[in-house]
Design an enzyme around this catalytic site. Structure first.
Site, PDB file in Angstrom:
ATOM      1  N   CYS A   1       0.847  -1.199   0.000  1.00  0.00           N
ATOM      2  CA  CYS A   1       0.000   0.000   0.000  1.00  0.00           C
ATOM      3  C   CYS A   1       0.880   1.245   0.000  1.00  0.00           C
ATOM      4  O   CYS A   1       1.755   1.395  -0.847  1.00  0.00           O
ATOM      5  CB  CYS A   1      -0.956  -0.061   1.189  1.00  0.00           C
ATOM      6  SG  CYS A   1      -2.171   1.280   1.274  1.00  0.00           S
ATOM      7  N   LEU A   2       0.676   2.144   0.932  1.00  0.00           N
ATOM      8  CA  LEU A   2       1.468   3.361   1.019  1.00  0.00           C
ATOM      9  C   LEU A   2       2.945   3.052   1.233  1.00  0.00           C
ATOM     10  O   LEU A   2       3.823   3.789   0.778  1.00  0.00           O
ATOM     11  CB  LEU A   2       0.931   4.232   2.162  1.00  0.00           C
ATOM     12  CG  LEU A   2       1.529   5.617   2.365  1.00  0.00           C
ATOM     13  CD1 LEU A   2       1.487   6.417   1.078  1.00  0.00           C
ATOM     14  CD2 LEU A   2       0.784   6.350   3.462  1.00  0.00           C
TER      15      LEU A   2
END
Length: 589
Positions: free
Chosen positions: A321-322
């Site tokens: 993800c991030l």
């Protein structure tokens, strides 16, 4: 911030530049916006107003379109009235979409409930037609209007009310009202837990006891991270270590849940040495931590530590993800500077181009970002509840209304599981970092367009020549797979793209089992021709089972022959004196 080190390597600090001071009137305006935020659900009233003004103005100057909509409304009403007088087969007028489970029960096939459901679906369809395709309306404003109208309509779905939901009526008659009594009890328990900020899930799945239990040691810590080195599970291991960079919007142990679905445990069982970053949960005093701090004190500090523990070996770097976005930034800067410490790069549901970031982009425009900045400016962080609310809005039927019907009207509870417990163990985001993330990545797309600056110079993802394994999930509402797929246009590397079923979390936590979702996978060589996502999904071979096994085979093909496991911890440190995993940071509320 006080330094909290467990035998830390010296890492140059990069103090975040303090935000520019604002005049008193500007601060007053910010305080006003922060006060309004709870009343608007964190959405900018200006952004909503401008979107509706754009839609209404263009609709006003389209009289022919308004006439078509009026005729269409009359036609639908006439069809519904005729169906009420002369009932036909179920769903003769309109049928629910395959992903719409609100009317899936057999009770909805019976009159008058089938008619009510069709009436609601016809209304939804009419409003969709009324809010889309209006010539001249900007794409962003059209999406905001369509989304917000859909959210409002969802409130009034007949499935949400006891008197118009045949499944609830049947359950009430069969249980003599017991379901409603149980639902009231569920509502009271949820209210109590929301006021105390505690959930039973945390008791059922305690970190370090039930989840995050793979043996390991905290081998390094600084103000932002703890680095966990997991104990080997095989007599020999691959020489190249794996470093996992999770997102700091979540606790790392989504990748080390229960023993049966822990990716970390799976990797060490396959003969890999695994390191995991565990991010500290920021508080208001961390308001000025920058995105650059996450790169330097997070990814780079971890790479330095892993290199000291497993010297002379390149690293298989993994970002989720991030964390995958941050890893891409770090990798591009390393490639630009001739740093060859990465053997491969794996991205789980991570975006590097944010132009097609799904319905999350509805919340990302200049007005919305400025409004959100004012909220964070007051509190120093973006609270976990605000982020959770935004994600729930994206899937309100699944995450809000269906849950309320099940819990409060049917009187049922979902069987608790480790993923639910992890999801309830939320984190916060520092004011400055999140503002930079929204502006530089989401709003301006600086990373994809070569404007993102590291150490005073711009970086380009095209400098990455390291082989990549990129995972997208078919029903991802946070990082849509077509958005993750855009890495093909950016990195100058061999890219193996894997598309698996499930959503942003469940699609990644997909261990080998008879219930594994299956996946598609195909490799593009660095000098190979580009294949767009529509053609890719037609051409990529299907495979049964879990994509975890595919990835391990990919890693194995890019790893050396097994060797004895490396030492635990930095040279000169007694491993027995190191703190046990999962460490302290993951326990912070």
């Amino acid at each position: 911030m006080p330094q909290t080190q467990a035998h830390a390597l010296p890492v140059e600090s990069h103090p975040a530049q303090a935000p520019a001071k604002h005049s008193a009137p500007n601060d007053s305006d910010r305080a006003l916006h922060a006060t309004l935020a709870p009343l608007t659900g964190g959405l900018s009233p200006t952004a909503l107003s401008l979107a509706y003004a754009d839609w209404l103005a263009h609709l006003f100057w389209a009289p022919a379109r308004r006439l078509d909509l009026a005729h269409d409304a009359l036609r639908r009403a006439s069809q519904l009235a005729e169906a009420a007088v002369k009932p036909g087969p179920p769903w003769a007028l309109i049928a629910p979409q395959p992903q719409d489970r609100r009317f899936a029960g057999p009770e909805w096939l019976q009159p008058p409930f089938n008619l009510m459901a069709q009436g609601f679906l016809l209304t939804e369809e009419w409003w969709h037609d009324a809010t889309t395709g209006i010539r001249g309306v900007s794409r962003q404003n059209e999406k905001i209007v369509e989304f917000s109208v859909r959210q409002m309509l969802d409130v009034f779905a007949p499935s949400n009310f006891a008197g118009t939901n045949p499944e609830v009526i049947r359950r009430t008659l069969d249980s003599e009202g017991g379901n409603l009594a149980a639902g009231l009890g569920n509502w009271w328990e949820d209210l109590r837990q929301s006021m105390s900020h505690e959930t039973d899930l945390k008791q059922d799945f305690e970190v370090g006891r039930d989840v995050a239990v793979t043996p390991g040691k905290v081998v390094y810590s600084n103000d932002l991270i703890e680095l966990i080195q997991y104990a080997p599970a095989t007599a020999e291991v691959r020489p190249e270590p794996i470093l996992i960079v999770p997102a700091w919007i979540m606790k790392y142990y989504i990748l080390d849940l229960s023993p049966h679905n822990s990716l970390v445990r799976f990797l060490v069982a396959q003969g890999f040495t695994v390191f995991m970053i565990s991010w500290r949960n920021p508080t208001a005093k961390d308001r000025d931590i920058a995105l650059e701090d996450y790169r330097r004190l997070g990814v780079l500090a971890a790479i330095e530590t892993v290199g000291a523990i497993v010297p002379d070996q390149p690293i298989h770097a993994v970002g989720y993800c991030l964390g995958g976005t941050l890893l891409s930034i770090a990798a591009a800067a390393m490639s630009r500077d001739g740093d060859t410490r990465l053997k491969s790069i794996t991205l789980f549901a991570a975006q590097t181009d944010f132009t097609e970031a799904g319905e999350l982009t509805l919340f990302i425009n200049e007005s919305q970002v400025a409004f959100l900045e004012d909220v964070m400016w007051k509190h120093g962080v973006l609270d976990a509840s605000q982020m959770a609310g935004a994600f729930q809005m994206l899937r309100s039927n699944d995450l809000v209304w269906s849950r309320m019907v099940r819990d409060y009207l049917m009187g049922e509870r979902s069987e608790p599981n480790d993923l639910m417990a992890w999801n309830a163990d939320a984190t916060r985001m520092p004011y400055r970092m999140h503002s930079e993330y929204l502006r530089k990545l989401f709003l301006d797309d600086d990373l994809a367009e070569g404007r993102y600056v590291v150490d005073g110079r711009a970086i380009a993802l095209s400098d990455i020549h390291t082989p990549m394994f990129v995972v997208g999930t078919l029903r991802d509402h946070v990082a849509p797979w077509r958005s993750a797929f855009k890495i093909h246009l950016l990195a100058d590397a061999e890219i193996t793209f894997c598309l698996t079923g499930g959503g942003h979390n469940a699609g990644i936590v997909s261990p080998p089992s008879p219930k594994a979702r299956g996946y598609q996978v195909m490799t593009k060589q660095a000098d190979g021709p580009y294949v767009g996502p529509d053609h890719w999904i037609e051409q990529a071979p299907h495979a049964e089972g879990s994509w975890w096994t595919e990835w391990v085979q990919w890693l194995g093909a890019r790893s050396g022959e097994p060797v004895p496991p490396p030492r635990t911890g930095l040279p000169g440190v007694n491993p027995d004196e190191l703190p046990d995993a999962p460490g302290r940071y993951v326990l912070q509320a």
